[in-house]
Design a protein around this motif. Sequence first.
Motif, PDB file in Angstrom:
ATOM      1  N   LYS A 147       0.628  -1.391   0.026  1.00  0.00           N
ATOM      2  CA  LYS A 147      -0.226  -0.029  -0.072  1.00  0.00           C
ATOM      3  C   LYS A 147       0.793   1.173   0.014  1.00  0.00           C
ATOM      4  N   GLU A 148       1.792   1.157   1.020  1.00  0.00           N
ATOM      5  CA  GLU A 148       2.530   2.577   0.960  1.00  0.00           C
ATOM      6  C   GLU A 148       3.535   2.689  -0.345  1.00  0.00           C
ATOM      7  N   TYR A 149       3.842   1.373  -0.770  1.00  0.00           N
ATOM      8  CA  TYR A 149       4.799   1.543  -2.172  1.00  0.00           C
ATOM      9  C   TYR A 149       3.924   2.051  -3.223  1.00  0.00           C
ATOM     10  N   HIS A 171       4.869   5.549  -5.023  1.00  0.00           N
ATOM     11  CA  HIS A 171       5.420   5.570  -6.417  1.00  0.00           C
ATOM     12  C   HIS A 171       4.386   5.717  -7.748  1.00  0.00           C
ATOM     13  N   TRP A 172       2.980   6.036  -7.076  1.00  0.00           N
ATOM     14  CA  TRP A 172       1.835   5.965  -8.058  1.00  0.00           C
ATOM     15  C   TRP A 172       2.141   6.611  -9.350  1.00  0.00           C
ATOM     16  N   ILE A 186      -6.134   2.476  -5.268  1.00  0.00           N
ATOM     17  CA  ILE A 186      -4.874   1.880  -4.602  1.00  0.00           C
ATOM     18  C   ILE A 186      -5.354   0.555  -4.022  1.00  0.00           C
ATOM     19  N   GLN A 187      -6.427   0.806  -3.192  1.00  0.00           N
ATOM     20  CA  GLN A 187      -6.883  -0.425  -2.377  1.00  0.00           C
ATOM     21  C   GLN A 187      -7.169  -1.615  -3.058  1.00  0.00           C
ATOM     22  N   ALA A 188      -7.844  -1.345  -4.454  1.00  0.00           N
ATOM     23  CA  ALA A 188      -8.380  -2.445  -5.180  1.00  0.00           C
ATOM     24  C   ALA A 188      -6.939  -3.063  -5.742  1.00  0.00           C
ATOM     25  N   VAL A 189      -5.910  -2.293  -6.064  1.00  0.00           N
ATOM     26  CA  VAL A 189      -4.637  -2.920  -6.537  1.00  0.00           C
ATOM     27  C   VAL A 189      -4.191  -3.720  -5.303  1.00  0.00           C
TER      28      VAL A 189
END
Length: 261
Positions: free
Chosen positions: A40-42, A46-47, A90-93
Amino acid sequence: MVVLSVPAEVTVILLDIEGTTTPIAFVKDILFPYIEENVKEYLQTHWEEEECQQDVSLLRKQAEEDAHLDGAVPIPAASGNGVDDLQQMIQAVVDNVCWQMSLDRKTTALKQLQGHMWRAAFTAGRMKAEFFADVVPAVRKWREAGMKVYIYSSGSVEAQKLLFGHSTEGDILELVDGHFDTKIGRKVESESYRKIADSIGCSTNNILFLTDVTREASAAEEADVHVAVVVRPGNAGLTDDEKTYYSLITSFSELYLPSST
Ligand SMILES: CSCCC(=O)C(=O)COP(=O)(O)O
Ligand SMILES: [Mg+2]
């Protein structure tokens, strides 16, 4: 000690990593938890980067192919609408990655992201890859005897290089002549081994493949590759039929090269 004679026509040794050169425990207890704890933090950090966006696109494409699977986690297309939308994406990924990892899936999309995430940990010296004690001395000996040594792992080529470049034995990347991952095909498909032989420039029967997974050994054998199944502490057990059928080794030192002393 058991000795397995390497057929004279073999000029290439092709190695699996997890369960063959490296304990499964290192992968399951160190490498994989690192991903689950940091994904999650990554993604948040880096998004916006090109590499991260490519990883997400590949994961989304994989999620579309997986839509029919039980428990599959979809990744919605970006709408570009605000912070909430981004956090949901992000949560879905994260959920998709964790779902794939719970099944130990070997998709190129998952393996690519994992490789990129491990880069920071390895290059900062926070992680060192473990190799069984017999691996490095045996590989050196094979190479001195004129063998080429290649890696074929589900882990991405980038991840493979991180492991060999940052190991408890030091930087041992120079011991490897080349790397293959699932971009050439799945390890349980015989066509992958034909493509590997083509890419190396040899015949399939010039290759000896060492792996802990009998489905991989069977696919390689179907392509006329020589195989030996590696039995290591922590590996999955083999059936009696598998034990009878396959040549088994518990250490690379059990391989005897006719050309070496
Ligand atoms: C080389 S990366 C770490 C291991 C990994 O992710 C993996 O899937 C290992 O699979 P293998 O084909 O080496 O058994
Ligand atoms: Mg393996």
